[in-house]
Motif scaffolding. Structure first.
Motif, short mmCIF file in Angstrom:
data_model
loop_
_atom_site.label_atom_id
_atom_site.label_comp_id
_atom_site.label_asym_id
_atom_site.label_seq_id
_atom_site.Cartn_x
_atom_site.Cartn_y
_atom_site.Cartn_z
N ARG A 108 0.46 4.08 110.02
CA ARG A 108 1.34 5.12 110.57
C ARG A 108 2.66 4.51 111.04
O ARG A 108 3.73 5.11 110.86
N GLU A 109 2.59 3.32 111.60
CA GLU A 109 3.81 2.66 112.08
C GLU A 109 4.74 2.35 110.91
O GLU A 109 5.97 2.54 111.01
N THR A 112 6.40 5.51 109.64
CA THR A 112 7.47 5.93 110.54
C THR A 112 8.73 5.11 110.31
O THR A 112 9.85 5.65 110.24
N GLU A 113 8.57 3.79 110.16
CA GLU A 113 9.74 2.93 109.94
C GLU A 113 10.42 3.27 108.62
O GLU A 113 11.65 3.31 108.54
N SER A 115 10.48 6.13 107.10
CA SER A 115 11.18 7.40 107.27
C SER A 115 12.49 7.20 108.01
O SER A 115 13.53 7.75 107.62
N GLU A 116 12.46 6.40 109.06
CA GLU A 116 13.68 6.13 109.83
C GLU A 116 14.71 5.38 109.01
O GLU A 116 15.92 5.55 109.20
N LEU A 139 1.86 14.62 110.49
CA LEU A 139 3.05 13.76 110.44
C LEU A 139 4.32 14.59 110.58
O LEU A 139 4.31 15.79 110.29
N PRO A 140 5.41 13.98 111.02
CA PRO A 140 6.67 14.72 111.11
C PRO A 140 7.08 15.29 109.75
O PRO A 140 6.81 14.68 108.70
N THR A 143 8.05 13.41 106.13
CA THR A 143 7.54 12.04 106.01
C THR A 143 7.30 11.68 104.55
O THR A 143 7.62 10.59 104.10
#
Length: 238
Positions: A108-109, A112-113, A115-116, A139-140, A143
Motif C-alpha cells: 500500500r505504501e 501511494t508513492e 500515485s503521488e 484506495l483513493p 489509484t
C-alpha cells in the motif's frame, strides 16, 4: 485489445528513472487473499463430500479462475458449470475481503508513492471484477488508471494477454513498465508480455526465470528503486 511487445531489452532501461507504469497482480501481491481462496476451495469441496489438499490448492494459485474451477470439477465430486464454481468461490472471497482487507507488507505504501509521483498503476488480476472492486474501494480514487480482471480477457495468465492489455490501455510500451507478481503463473504472464518483473513469492515458490527478479518483500522499496530492481539481480530484505 493487445499489441505486440517491444523488442527493446529490459536491461536497456535507465536504472535511475521511474517506470512508465507499474502493473500489479492482486491476490498474494497487493493483498493476502490466497488464504481466503484456499478456505473457500476446501469448503466447497468438502460440502460435496470430496477431499481437497494444500497441494491441490497451490496448483490453483495465480491461475485463471475458469481454469481453477475446471481443475476442481475434474478432481472432486463438486458439480455444476465452470462459471457456477467460480461464482461460488468468488462470493466467499468477496465476503471475507470486505470484512478484512489483508494488505501485503509495503504494497500500500508503494502504491501511494507511485500515485503521488504520477506514475500510473494498473491492476492486472485473474480475479473477477467483483473482488477487484472491493480493493479499489479501499484506495483513493484514481489509484489505478486501469483495471484488468480475469473476466475481461479471453486468455488469462500465464498467457501474456492480461499484461499486454494493461500496457495498451495505458498507452505505454510493456518494456518500459514494471510488473509486480507473486506466483509462477503470473510471472510467466508478465515476462511473456515483455514486462520487467519483480516477484515477491508468498504462498508458493517461484522458479527463477528470465526478466524476473525476486525480492523477499516490498517493505522499504520505493518508486525510484523499481527499474533498478527489476533489471538487476538484486535482493531486498524486509
Amino acid at each position: 485489445m493487445t499489441r505486440a511487445r517491444s523488442s527493446t531489452p529490459a536491461a536497456h532501461l535507465p536504472p535511475d528513472r521511474l517506470p512508465a507504469a507499474v502493473l500489479w497482480d492482486m491476490d498474494g501481491t497487493l493483498v493476502d487473499t490466497e488464504p481466503y481462496w484456499i478456505a473457500e476451495e476446501y469448503a466447497l469441496v468438502e460440502a460435496a463430500g470430496g477431499v481437497w489438499t494444500d497441494e491441490d490448492a497451490h496448483d490453483l494459485v495465480g491461475q485463471d479462475l475458469r481454469v481453477s474451477a475446471r481443475m476442481i470439477l475434474d478432481r472432486t465430486p463438486v458439480t455444476g458449470t465452470v462459471d457456477e464454481v467460480v461464482h461460488a468461490l468468488l462470493a466467499g472471497v468477496v465476503r471475507r475481503t470486505r470484512q478484512h482487507m489483508p494488505w501485503r507488507p509495503g504494497a500500500r505504501e508503494l502504491l501511494t508513492e507511485l500515485s503521488e509521483a504520477e506514475v500510473p498503476s494498473a491492476l492486472v488480476t485473474m480475479s473477477w471484477a467483483p473482488l477487484a472492486e472491493v480493493l479499489v474501494e479501499h484506495l483513493p480514487e484514481g489509484t489505478f488508471t486501469a483495471v484488468i480482471t480475469g473476466d475481461q480477457v479471453a486468455r488469462g495468465k500465464p498467457y501474456p494477454d492480461p499484461y499486454l492489455e494493461a500496457a495498451a490501455r495505458l498507452g505505454v510500451d510493456p518494456a518500459d513498465c514494471v510488473a509486480v507478481e507473486d506466483s509462477p503463473t503470473g510471472a510467466a504472464s508478465a515476462t511473456a508480455a515483455g514486462v520487467p518483473t519483480l516477484v515477491v513469492p508468498h504462498t508458493v515458490q517461484v522458479p527463477q526465470m528470465p526478466r524476473a527478479r525476486q525480492l523477499e518483500s516490498l517493505e522499504g522499496v520505493q518508486a525510484r528503486d523499481l527499474v533498478r530492481l527489476a533489471t538487476e539481480q538484486l535482493s531486498v530484505r524486509g
